[in-house]
Design a protein around this motif. Structure first.
Motif, mmCIF file in Angstrom:
data_model
loop_
_atom_site.group_PDB
_atom_site.id
_atom_site.type_symbol
_atom_site.label_atom_id
_atom_site.label_comp_id
_atom_site.label_asym_id
_atom_site.label_seq_id
_atom_site.Cartn_x
_atom_site.Cartn_y
_atom_site.Cartn_z
ATOM 1 N N HIS A 197 0.849 -1.019 0.104
ATOM 2 C CA HIS A 197 -0.118 -0.064 0.055
ATOM 3 C C HIS A 197 1.035 1.270 0.224
ATOM 4 C CE1 HIS A 197 -4.396 -0.501 0.441
ATOM 5 N NE2 HIS A 197 -4.150 -1.767 0.929
ATOM 6 N N ALA A 198 1.810 1.240 0.901
ATOM 7 C CA ALA A 198 2.651 2.549 1.016
ATOM 8 C C ALA A 198 3.611 2.583 -0.178
ATOM 9 C CB ALA A 198 3.508 2.331 2.311
ATOM 10 N N LEU A 199 4.178 1.594 -0.617
ATOM 11 C CA LEU A 199 4.868 1.553 -1.970
ATOM 12 C C LEU A 199 4.287 2.538 -3.184
ATOM 13 C CD1 LEU A 199 7.421 -1.330 -1.343
ATOM 14 C CD2 LEU A 199 7.871 1.165 -1.076
ATOM 15 N N GLU A 200 2.895 1.612 -3.519
ATOM 16 C CA GLU A 200 2.083 1.852 -4.504
ATOM 17 C C GLU A 200 1.671 3.396 -4.477
ATOM 18 O OE1 GLU A 200 -0.861 -1.023 -4.904
ATOM 19 O OE2 GLU A 200 -2.128 -0.265 -3.399
ATOM 20 N N PHE A 201 1.453 4.110 -3.356
ATOM 21 C CA PHE A 201 0.896 5.359 -3.249
ATOM 22 C C PHE A 201 2.230 6.228 -3.237
ATOM 23 C CE2 PHE A 201 -2.838 3.206 -2.639
ATOM 24 C CZ PHE A 201 -3.962 4.061 -3.414
ATOM 25 N N VAL A 222 -5.932 4.305 4.076
ATOM 26 C CA VAL A 222 -5.677 5.675 3.707
ATOM 27 C C VAL A 222 -4.546 6.318 4.402
ATOM 28 C CG1 VAL A 222 -6.894 7.921 3.492
ATOM 29 C CG2 VAL A 222 -8.133 5.864 3.023
ATOM 30 N N LEU A 223 -4.471 5.960 5.724
ATOM 31 C CA LEU A 223 -3.072 6.486 6.452
ATOM 32 C C LEU A 223 -1.950 6.248 5.949
ATOM 33 C CD1 LEU A 223 -4.748 6.729 10.108
ATOM 34 C CD2 LEU A 223 -4.393 8.741 8.340
ATOM 35 N N ILE A 224 -1.829 4.766 5.804
ATOM 36 C CA ILE A 224 -0.829 3.957 5.136
ATOM 37 C C ILE A 224 -0.418 4.586 3.884
ATOM 38 C CG2 ILE A 224 0.106 1.900 4.362
ATOM 39 C CD1 ILE A 224 -1.495 0.621 6.769
ATOM 40 N N ASP A 225 -1.463 4.609 3.123
ATOM 41 C CA ASP A 225 -1.130 5.147 1.593
ATOM 42 C C ASP A 225 -0.659 6.663 1.628
ATOM 43 O OD1 ASP A 225 -2.297 2.908 0.874
ATOM 44 O OD2 ASP A 225 -4.239 3.697 0.432
#
Length: 152
Positions: free
Chosen positions: A63-67, A118-121
């Motif tokens: 999640h974090a990497l894609e965003f 959403v917070l991770i993104d």
């Protein structure tokens, strides 16, 4: 405007759209297909590095990497289009897309809309902005005014 710049603008915005479509398609996978993909990634990492990771860790990192990647592409696209660094606009657009991604998941079998995601993104996008800002400040310090050839 030169043809090279026009090409860079079109290419950079095409990459933004491609990233958004990829995120949408990954979010459209039912929960079992998504879990299977995470399991394959975990096995690949274990086979390559001998590291055992939890599915939760892999999914949240993804999640974090894609965003983070989407935010980077927004920055590059705005840079190509306006020739200016636009970190706040890139961050806001990335967060809005993260919200829309979670809403989209409410309609996918076995998936849910989670504020935590959403917070991770948003965290991934924030890391991108912080790193880009540091690189930008270093560049400006070493290169001075725009147009000057930078030599490190």
């Amino acid at each position: 405007m030169s043809n090279k710049r026009k090409f860079l603008i079109v290419l950079s915005w095409t990459l933004v759209v491609a990233c958004m479509v990829t995120i949408f398609m990954l979010s459209a996978q039912p929960a079992n297909a998504s879990s299977e993909a995470s399991g394959s990634c975990i096995q690949w990492i274990y086979d390559l590095f001998g590291i055992s990771l939890s599915q939760h860790f892999v999914r949240k990192t993804a999640h974090a990497l894609e965003f983070c990647g989407l935010c980077l592409l927004f920055n590059l696209a705005f840079g190509a289009t306006t020739l200016k660094f636009k970190p706040l606009i890139s961050f806001i657009l990335t967060v809005l897309y993260a919200v829309s991604d979670e809403i989209h998941q409410m309609f996918v079998d076995g998936r849910a809309c989670m504020f935590k995601d959403v917070l991770i993104d948003s965290g991934g996008a924030a890391v991108c902005i912080i790193v880009l800002s540091i690189v930008y400040l270093i560049y400006k310090k070493h290169c001075g005014k725009r147009g000057k050839v930078c030599q490190f």
